[in-house]
Design a protein around this motif. Structure first.
Motif, mmCIF file in Angstrom:
data_model
loop_
_atom_site.group_PDB
_atom_site.id
_atom_site.type_symbol
_atom_site.label_atom_id
_atom_site.label_comp_id
_atom_site.label_asym_id
_atom_site.label_seq_id
_atom_site.Cartn_x
_atom_site.Cartn_y
_atom_site.Cartn_z
ATOM 1 N N PRO A 274 0.833 -1.199 0.000
ATOM 2 C CA PRO A 274 0.000 0.000 0.000
ATOM 3 C C PRO A 274 0.870 1.252 0.000
ATOM 4 O O PRO A 274 2.044 1.207 0.386
ATOM 5 N N ILE A 275 0.304 2.335 -0.435
ATOM 6 C CA ILE A 275 0.959 3.640 -0.332
ATOM 7 C C ILE A 275 0.039 4.533 0.502
ATOM 8 O O ILE A 275 -1.064 4.877 0.073
ATOM 9 N N ASP A 276 0.489 4.870 1.711
ATOM 10 C CA ASP A 276 -0.337 5.696 2.591
ATOM 11 C C ASP A 276 0.568 6.519 3.494
ATOM 12 O O ASP A 276 1.788 6.609 3.270
ATOM 13 N N ALA A 277 -0.025 7.096 4.537
ATOM 14 C CA ALA A 277 0.737 7.984 5.419
ATOM 15 C C ALA A 277 1.824 7.238 6.178
ATOM 16 O O ALA A 277 2.845 7.824 6.556
ATOM 17 N N THR A 278 1.627 5.942 6.421
ATOM 18 C CA THR A 278 2.631 5.185 7.179
ATOM 19 C C THR A 278 3.809 4.740 6.316
ATOM 20 O O THR A 278 4.889 4.481 6.833
ATOM 21 N N THR A 279 3.588 4.640 5.009
ATOM 22 C CA THR A 279 4.659 4.152 4.127
ATOM 23 C C THR A 279 5.445 5.278 3.471
ATOM 24 O O THR A 279 6.646 5.146 3.235
ATOM 25 N N GLY A 280 4.753 6.369 3.155
ATOM 26 C CA GLY A 280 5.395 7.381 2.334
ATOM 27 C C GLY A 280 5.624 6.831 0.931
ATOM 28 O O GLY A 280 5.038 5.816 0.528
ATOM 29 N N ASP A 281 6.493 7.479 0.188
ATOM 30 C CA ASP A 281 6.808 7.032 -1.171
ATOM 31 C C ASP A 281 7.845 5.915 -1.095
ATOM 32 O O ASP A 281 9.019 6.152 -0.855
ATOM 33 N N LEU A 282 7.387 4.681 -1.289
ATOM 34 C CA LEU A 282 8.276 3.524 -1.176
ATOM 35 C C LEU A 282 9.152 3.315 -2.405
ATOM 36 O O LEU A 282 10.183 2.641 -2.323
ATOM 37 N N PHE A 283 8.748 3.868 -3.543
ATOM 38 C CA PHE A 283 9.387 3.499 -4.796
ATOM 39 C C PHE A 283 10.086 4.667 -5.490
ATOM 40 O O PHE A 283 10.497 4.542 -6.646
ATOM 41 N N GLY A 284 10.214 5.777 -4.810
ATOM 42 C CA GLY A 284 10.918 6.913 -5.385
ATOM 43 C C GLY A 284 10.307 7.394 -6.694
ATOM 44 O O GLY A 284 11.018 7.889 -7.568
ATOM 45 N N GLY A 285 8.995 7.211 -6.829
ATOM 46 C CA GLY A 285 8.327 7.632 -8.050
ATOM 47 C C GLY A 285 8.468 6.669 -9.209
ATOM 48 O O GLY A 285 7.953 6.927 -10.303
ATOM 49 N N SER A 286 9.123 5.524 -9.010
ATOM 50 C CA SER A 286 9.352 4.567 -10.094
ATOM 51 C C SER A 286 8.180 3.598 -10.222
ATOM 52 O O SER A 286 7.944 2.772 -9.340
ATOM 53 N N LYS A 287 7.443 3.693 -11.308
ATOM 54 C CA LYS A 287 6.344 2.763 -11.554
ATOM 55 C C LYS A 287 6.853 1.345 -11.780
ATOM 56 O O LYS A 287 6.194 0.367 -11.431
ATOM 57 N N GLN A 288 8.041 1.220 -12.381
ATOM 58 C CA GLN A 288 8.593 -0.101 -12.623
ATOM 59 C C GLN A 288 8.914 -0.798 -11.312
ATOM 60 O O GLN A 288 8.615 -1.990 -11.133
ATOM 61 N N LEU A 289 9.527 -0.080 -10.364
ATOM 62 C CA LEU A 289 9.831 -0.667 -9.061
ATOM 63 C C LEU A 289 8.543 -1.031 -8.328
ATOM 64 O O LEU A 289 8.471 -2.073 -7.667
ATOM 65 N N GLU A 290 7.521 -0.195 -8.461
ATOM 66 C CA GLU A 290 6.236 -0.504 -7.832
ATOM 67 C C GLU A 290 5.641 -1.778 -8.418
ATOM 68 O O GLU A 290 5.122 -2.636 -7.689
ATOM 69 N N ARG A 291 5.706 -1.925 -9.753
ATOM 70 C CA ARG A 291 5.191 -3.141 -10.386
ATOM 71 C C ARG A 291 5.964 -4.374 -9.936
ATOM 72 O O ARG A 291 5.379 -5.437 -9.711
ATOM 73 N N GLU A 292 7.273 -4.250 -9.817
ATOM 74 C CA GLU A 292 8.098 -5.400 -9.448
ATOM 75 C C GLU A 292 7.845 -5.865 -8.018
ATOM 76 O O GLU A 292 8.205 -6.982 -7.655
ATOM 77 N N ASN A 293 7.225 -5.023 -7.192
ATOM 78 C CA ASN A 293 6.843 -5.413 -5.839
ATOM 79 C C ASN A 293 5.380 -5.826 -5.748
ATOM 80 O O ASN A 293 4.880 -6.060 -4.649
ATOM 81 N N ASN A 294 4.715 -5.895 -6.901
ATOM 82 C CA ASN A 294 3.340 -6.376 -6.983
ATOM 83 C C ASN A 294 3.382 -7.861 -7.346
ATOM 84 O O ASN A 294 3.848 -8.232 -8.429
ATOM 85 N N LEU A 295 2.909 -8.724 -6.453
ATOM 86 C CA LEU A 295 3.079 -10.168 -6.654
ATOM 87 C C LEU A 295 2.268 -10.688 -7.830
ATOM 88 O O LEU A 295 2.710 -11.615 -8.526
ATOM 89 N N MET A 296 1.093 -10.139 -8.064
ATOM 90 C CA MET A 296 0.302 -10.566 -9.217
ATOM 91 C C MET A 296 1.031 -10.209 -10.517
ATOM 92 O O MET A 296 1.087 -11.014 -11.458
ATOM 93 N N TRP A 297 1.571 -9.016 -10.573
ATOM 94 C CA TRP A 297 2.302 -8.583 -11.761
ATOM 95 C C TRP A 297 3.503 -9.474 -12.000
ATOM 96 O O TRP A 297 3.801 -9.838 -13.154
ATOM 97 N N ARG A 298 4.190 -9.859 -10.933
ATOM 98 C CA ARG A 298 5.381 -10.710 -11.091
ATOM 99 C C ARG A 298 5.015 -12.055 -11.703
ATOM 100 O O ARG A 298 5.747 -12.591 -12.537
ATOM 101 N N LEU A 299 3.888 -12.621 -11.269
ATOM 102 C CA LEU A 299 3.487 -13.910 -11.822
ATOM 103 C C LEU A 299 3.226 -13.826 -13.321
ATOM 104 O O LEU A 299 3.447 -14.790 -14.061
ATOM 105 N N ASP A 300 2.774 -12.671 -13.780
ATOM 106 C CA ASP A 300 2.451 -12.498 -15.199
ATOM 107 C C ASP A 300 3.646 -12.076 -16.046
ATOM 108 O O ASP A 300 3.674 -12.346 -17.252
ATOM 109 N N HIS A 301 4.656 -11.431 -15.435
ATOM 110 C CA HIS A 301 5.698 -10.796 -16.240
ATOM 111 C C HIS A 301 7.125 -11.213 -15.897
ATOM 112 O O HIS A 301 8.045 -10.853 -16.638
ATOM 113 N N LYS A 302 7.326 -11.956 -14.828
ATOM 114 C CA LYS A 302 8.673 -12.363 -14.437
ATOM 115 C C LYS A 302 8.806 -13.881 -14.479
ATOM 116 O O LYS A 302 7.809 -14.606 -14.331
#
Length: 376
Positions: A274-302
């Protein structure tokens, strides 16, 4: 007395009962007209209500591990993760306390095992974190003196307290019973909270220009523990399990780092950060890094990693049920194409996102992990 101690909870319960009794006893004397009796009634009701809510809150906190200390509760624990400069001769695991295990024969390590409170220091991540290490009875028995043990990293949810893994979910006690019943091989448990840079929820991500939490758990912790205890240092020797946020961390770290963990169990996990007040920006604005930490996306693309995964949910009471079914189906499709990722599940009929549900799942999940790790 600590926030989560039994004494604090008992004192609050006794105080609320006594105040309730005092209110009943004094009420007839305050049942008069006038400013003073009215203020007295208001005061008695207010004090009784506050004491009751305090007792319920302390009990809930002890059960679910929301806050680990008074400083954590009042927001004064804001110290970030510690950067450790390692000099020759320094150790990555420092034992700070030794505890018995709450099982029969608990005072004898060869009969009950032992829990060591430690500080684990990570040279690659620059982080350090307190942890508890459960050593099974066999670790202290002569016939096992030359044997390495499999190890499992055990993670809480967020914010969570490490003590909740011992007192709430009872991981050491469950492991002891499973081995005694012949259902699991002896295993070392390394118990931590995923919040290694409090109060931030890093979701076990290497945050750009921030805490390198993923590196800490996947590289620093296994290396440090294997260098201090008799545990294997290969992926086949290591598993990881967690609930809620810890469950997401467990699955993600095994999928992203099969060189570190060969098996992972996520109890009520999410499948993306999640991205909320407790996490802040976890991915430095990188959509690719955000996708790579999405487990569903990984199953489809990695590429499918050679790991065994266990997920849990409930048909009624868990918000992640549909996501869990989808995750299982995706991995099964990979299996059908000959990919090496394996999937197992624990699906309850009913159970909320709470400790009572996870208590029902921990024994089966530990047994599953024990059957997939090697001591060689």
């Amino acid at each position: 007395m600590g926030l989560t101690s039994n004494n604090v909870v008992m004192v609050s319960v006794v105080a609320s009962v006594l105040l309730f009794g005092a209110t009943i006893w004094v009420w007839p004397r305050l049942a008069r007209r006038g400013v003073a009796p009215v203020l007295g009634r208001i005061g008695m009701l207010l004090v009784t209500q506050v004491s009751l809510f305090a007792a319920l809150g302390l009990f809930a906190n002890q059960s679910f591990g929301f806050y680990g200390s008074w400083a954590d509760l009042f927001g004064t624990e804001t110290t970030p993760g510690v950067v450790v400069n390692h000099t020759p001769g320094s150790t990555r695991v420092q034992v700070t306390d030794i505890r018995t295990v709450n099982v029969p024969g608990g005072s004898a390590p060869a009969a009950a095992g032992r829990i060591e409170k430690v500080t684990i220091k990570g040279p690659l991540s620059g982080l350090a974190s307190p942890a508890y290490v459960y050593l099974p009875p066999e670790y202290f028995q002569p016939e096992y003196a030359r044997r390495d043990f499999p190890a499992t990293l055990v993670l809480t949810g967020y914010p969570g307290t490490t003590e909740a893994l011992i007192n709430g979910l009872k991981y050491p006690q469950n492991a002891h019973k499973l081995v005694k019943d012949g259902r699991m091989q002896p295993m070392v448990l390394v118990m931590l909270r995923p919040t290694v840079a409090p109060p931030r929820d890093t979701e076990c991500v290497d945050v750009p220009r921030g805490p390198q939490t993923e590196t800490f758990f996947t590289k620093d912790v296994p290396t440090a523990v294997a260098g201090h205890y008799r545990v294997g240092e290969h992926a086949r020797n290591w598993g990881v399990i967690g609930n809620s946020t810890g469950g997401y961390c467990a699955l993600k770290m095994a999928m992203r780092h099969p060189e570190a963990f060969s098996a992972a169990a996520g109890l009520s996990p999410s499948y993306k950060a999640p991205i909320d007040a407790t996490t802040g920006d976890l991915f430095g604005g990188s959509k690719q890094l955000e996708r790579e930490n999405n487990l569903m996306w990984r199953l489809d693309h990695k590429p499918a990693p050679p790991v065994s995964l266990l997920v849990s949910s409930s048909e009624h009471g868990e918000k992640n049920y549909k996501g869990t079914v989808k995750f299982i189906e995706k991995v099964k499709e990979l299996n059908g194409r000959g990919e090496p990722t394996r999937i197992s599940s624990i699906i309850l009929k009913t159970g909320g996102h709470n400790f009572n549900t996870w208590k029902r799942e921990v024994p089966a999940a530990l047994e599953w992990l024990g059957g997939r790790l090697s001591n060689r």
